[in-house]
Write an enzyme that holds these catalytic residues in place. Structure first.
Site, short mmCIF file in Angstrom:
data_model
loop_
_atom_site.label_atom_id
_atom_site.label_comp_id
_atom_site.label_asym_id
_atom_site.label_seq_id
_atom_site.Cartn_x
_atom_site.Cartn_y
_atom_site.Cartn_z
N ASP A 13 0.90 -1.21 -0.12
CA ASP A 13 0.16 -0.06 0.08
C ASP A 13 0.95 1.33 -0.15
O ASP A 13 0.50 2.36 0.65
CB ASP A 13 -0.87 0.00 1.14
CG ASP A 13 -1.98 -1.19 1.19
OD1 ASP A 13 -2.21 -1.79 0.25
OD2 ASP A 13 -1.92 -1.64 2.37
N LYS A 16 2.31 2.19 -5.07
CA LYS A 16 2.92 1.78 -6.31
C LYS A 16 2.35 1.85 -7.62
O LYS A 16 2.88 2.16 -8.50
CB LYS A 16 3.42 0.15 -6.09
CG LYS A 16 4.33 0.03 -4.76
CD LYS A 16 4.91 -1.47 -4.74
CE LYS A 16 3.48 -2.41 -4.17
NZ LYS A 16 3.07 -2.14 -3.12
N HIS A 41 -3.75 -2.13 -6.53
CA HIS A 41 -3.15 -0.71 -6.83
C HIS A 41 -4.16 0.07 -7.67
O HIS A 41 -4.80 -0.02 -8.64
CB HIS A 41 -2.41 -1.23 -8.23
CG HIS A 41 -1.22 -2.03 -7.55
ND1 HIS A 41 -0.29 -2.62 -8.32
CD2 HIS A 41 -1.08 -2.45 -6.25
CE1 HIS A 41 0.70 -3.72 -7.44
NE2 HIS A 41 0.22 -3.36 -6.40
N GLN A 223 2.34 -6.05 -2.91
CA GLN A 223 2.77 -6.00 -1.64
C GLN A 223 3.97 -5.29 -1.31
O GLN A 223 4.18 -4.48 -2.23
CB GLN A 223 2.87 -7.43 -1.08
CG GLN A 223 1.28 -8.29 -1.11
CD GLN A 223 1.11 -8.91 -2.45
OE1 GLN A 223 1.88 -9.49 -2.98
NE2 GLN A 223 -0.25 -8.57 -2.83
P1 IMP Z 1 -2.41 -12.75 1.84
O1 IMP Z 1 -1.49 -12.25 0.92
O2 IMP Z 1 -3.84 -12.61 1.52
O3 IMP Z 1 -2.30 -14.19 2.02
O4 IMP Z 1 -2.33 -11.73 3.19
C1 IMP Z 1 -1.20 -12.01 4.15
C2 IMP Z 1 -0.73 -10.91 4.90
O5 IMP Z 1 -0.32 -9.79 3.62
C3 IMP Z 1 -1.92 -9.87 5.38
O6 IMP Z 1 -1.57 -9.57 6.43
C4 IMP Z 1 -2.64 -9.06 4.27
O7 IMP Z 1 -3.30 -8.08 5.00
C5 IMP Z 1 -1.17 -8.89 3.64
N1 IMP Z 1 -1.28 -8.30 2.29
C6 IMP Z 1 -1.57 -9.14 1.18
N2 IMP Z 1 -1.59 -8.19 0.04
C7 IMP Z 1 -1.47 -7.02 0.53
C8 IMP Z 1 -1.38 -5.87 -0.24
O8 IMP Z 1 -1.61 -5.55 -1.43
N3 IMP Z 1 -1.22 -4.63 0.57
C9 IMP Z 1 -1.03 -4.81 2.00
N4 IMP Z 1 -1.06 -5.74 2.64
C10 IMP Z 1 -1.34 -6.96 1.93
#
Ligand code: IMP
Length: 430
Positions: A13, A16, A41, A223
């Site tokens: 976040d 990007k 995004h 991410q």
């Molecule tokens: P997952 O990728 O859904 O398995 O989530 C794993 C961790 O990554 C969690 O804490 C999510 O909130 C965080 N997360 C996954 N994708 C994003 C993103 O695009 N931005 C911010 N946090 C993310």
């Protein structure tokens, strides 16, 4: 430089999307190499706000081919919905401008159901995933039982999907989660396969060729560094390599493709995180609300994918320096400087302390940072609205000093600063 890699230096976040959009004006390819529709995004073009989860932000530029690389996990339903959303906004997504790697993995409803069931089973220790099935899809990939985009085009795909769904129902039963109805999923994937097949390419070969011809390839990280499966705040991480080196396996490029690459780290002017896990510089109450916003504006700190309020805090220079090292950053882009206007003083974490020991770097990576207390430097804030600034000279001394201090802590130059959500709201540095 032909290859430019854009990664987040924090917990995702960082903004990007809009930075990739800015750099994509001259790119031949904009390629995602990790993650799936857990990403969100946002790009604002004129009065239109685009929230992209799978398709790279480069799709908004007619010159660039958007690539979904082999390192990704793709939910075809989300992909087709995103394509429809873009079409409704006047952007036609054709096989000329969107190429999907045959080797990317699929996310199915079974992965999503497993994600929810596993989170429920973790109880208080839950990761706070986005619920998009990311972890279970990468688990299947590593266990060598995943379904790939190329499988979807083969005549025996229904058999493979049936076996995957039947196995998943057994796993769901073990977690006391309801079974999935199989036939509707088989039918839906048949139509997804037809819709997606014209977009499937050998993206590894075409990206290598583009680089050999000196064309610009932008790799768009999803991410952030601190969510990387190896180098993040494990286990509170996502399941992919979010950092810059992941570009090579995630796009199928050889080591030498990266020599001389520009590696751009996008860093928000303060720190945010969604989901569970350590966050040493987190702030609460009134100050948190001031940094997060109320949610009234699209750029307030609420998840693009899940709508969850983000945790917020002061910029952590120790973690930033770590991100510079792990990614091999060559430059920084600072985003959301405008949000800090109006603070009398700003805090920057410049070190950690524990038991009388002062550390300016992480002893064992970021996983155990909860045990450390941040040490802050206070800098004077600025009162003026910076959203109209376009050159360094348009910023006050206090704002310039804040940027200079970030750059000196990181040890790399700041090349660009965003001061608002619009395409042109950037300050370009020398
Ligand atoms: P997952 O990728 O859904 O398995 O989530 C794993 C961790 O990554 C969690 O804490 C999510 O909130 C965080 N997360 C996954 N994708 C994003 C993103 O695009 N931005 C911010 N946090 C993310």
């Amino acid at each position: 430089m032909p290859l430019q890699i854009i990664v987040g230096t924090q917990w995702g976040d960082e903004g990007k999307g809009r930075i990739v959009d800015w750099f994509a004006a001259h790119a031949a390819f904009v390629a995602r190499y990790n993650g799936g529709d857990n990403a969100g995004h946002s790009v604002t073009v004129g009065s239109q706000l685009f929230k992209l989860h799978l398709i790279p932000s480069g799709i908004l530029h007619p010159n660039a081919v958007a690539v979904l690389g082999n390192g990704m996990v793709i939910n075809p339903k989300s992909l087709l919905a995103e394509k429809d959303m873009l079409r409704a906004a006047g952007i036609e997504v054709t096989p000329k401008c969107l190429h999907i790697s045959h080797a990317a993995h699929l996310i199915t409803p079974a992965h999503q159901a497993m994600d929810a069931a596993l989170e429920a089973a973790r109880g208080k220790g839950s990761i706070g995933t986005t619920g998009r099935g990311i972890g279970p899809a990468y688990t299947d990939k590593s266990a060598r039982r995943g379904l790939r985009i190329a499988d979807m085009l083969a005549p025996d795909f229904s058999d493979k999907l049936l076996a995957h769904l039947t196995d998943s129902n057994k796993s769901l039963a073990q977690l006391d989660a309801p079974a999935l109805e199989i036939q509707p999923i088989l039918d839906a994937f048949k139509s997804y396969a037809e819709a997606i097949s014209p977009y499937v390419f050998d993206t590894s070969t075409e990206l290598a060729l583009a680089l050999s011809e000196g064309k610009q390839v932008l790799a768009e990280g999803a991410q952030g560094t601190l969510l990387d499966i190896d180098h993040g705040t494990y286990p509170f991480v996502t399941s992919s390599t979010t950092t810059a080196p992941g570009v090579l396996p995630g796009l199928g490029l050889g080591l030498t493709s990266a020599s001389g690459a520009t590696v751009t780290g996008v860093c928000k002017a303060f720190q945010t995180r969604v989901g569970s896990g350590p966050f040493p510089t987190e702030v609460f109450d009134k100050l948190a609300l001031r940094l997060r916003g109320t949610g009234a504006n699209p750029w307030d700190e609420y998840g693009t994918t899940t709508g969850r309020p983000r945790r917020v805090g002061w910029l952590d220079g120790v973690l930033l320096r770590y991100a510079v090292r792990i990614n091999g950053l060559t430059e920084l882009v600072i985003t959301k400087l405008d949000i800090l206007s109006g603070f009398e003083t700003l805090k920057l974490c410049v070190g950690y302390q524990r038991d009388g020991n002062i550390l300016s770097d992480l002893p064992f990576g970021p996983s155990n940072i909860e045990a450390f207390e941040p040490m802050y430097e206070e800098l004077p804030g600025w009162s003026e609205d910076v959203s109209r600034a376009r050159r360094m000279d348009d910023l006050s001394t206090a704002a310039r000093n804040y940027l200079t201090r970030i750059s000196s802590l990181a040890g790399v130059p700041v090349s660009l600063v965003s001061v608002g959500p619009e395409r042109e709201q950037v300050v370009l540095l020398d």
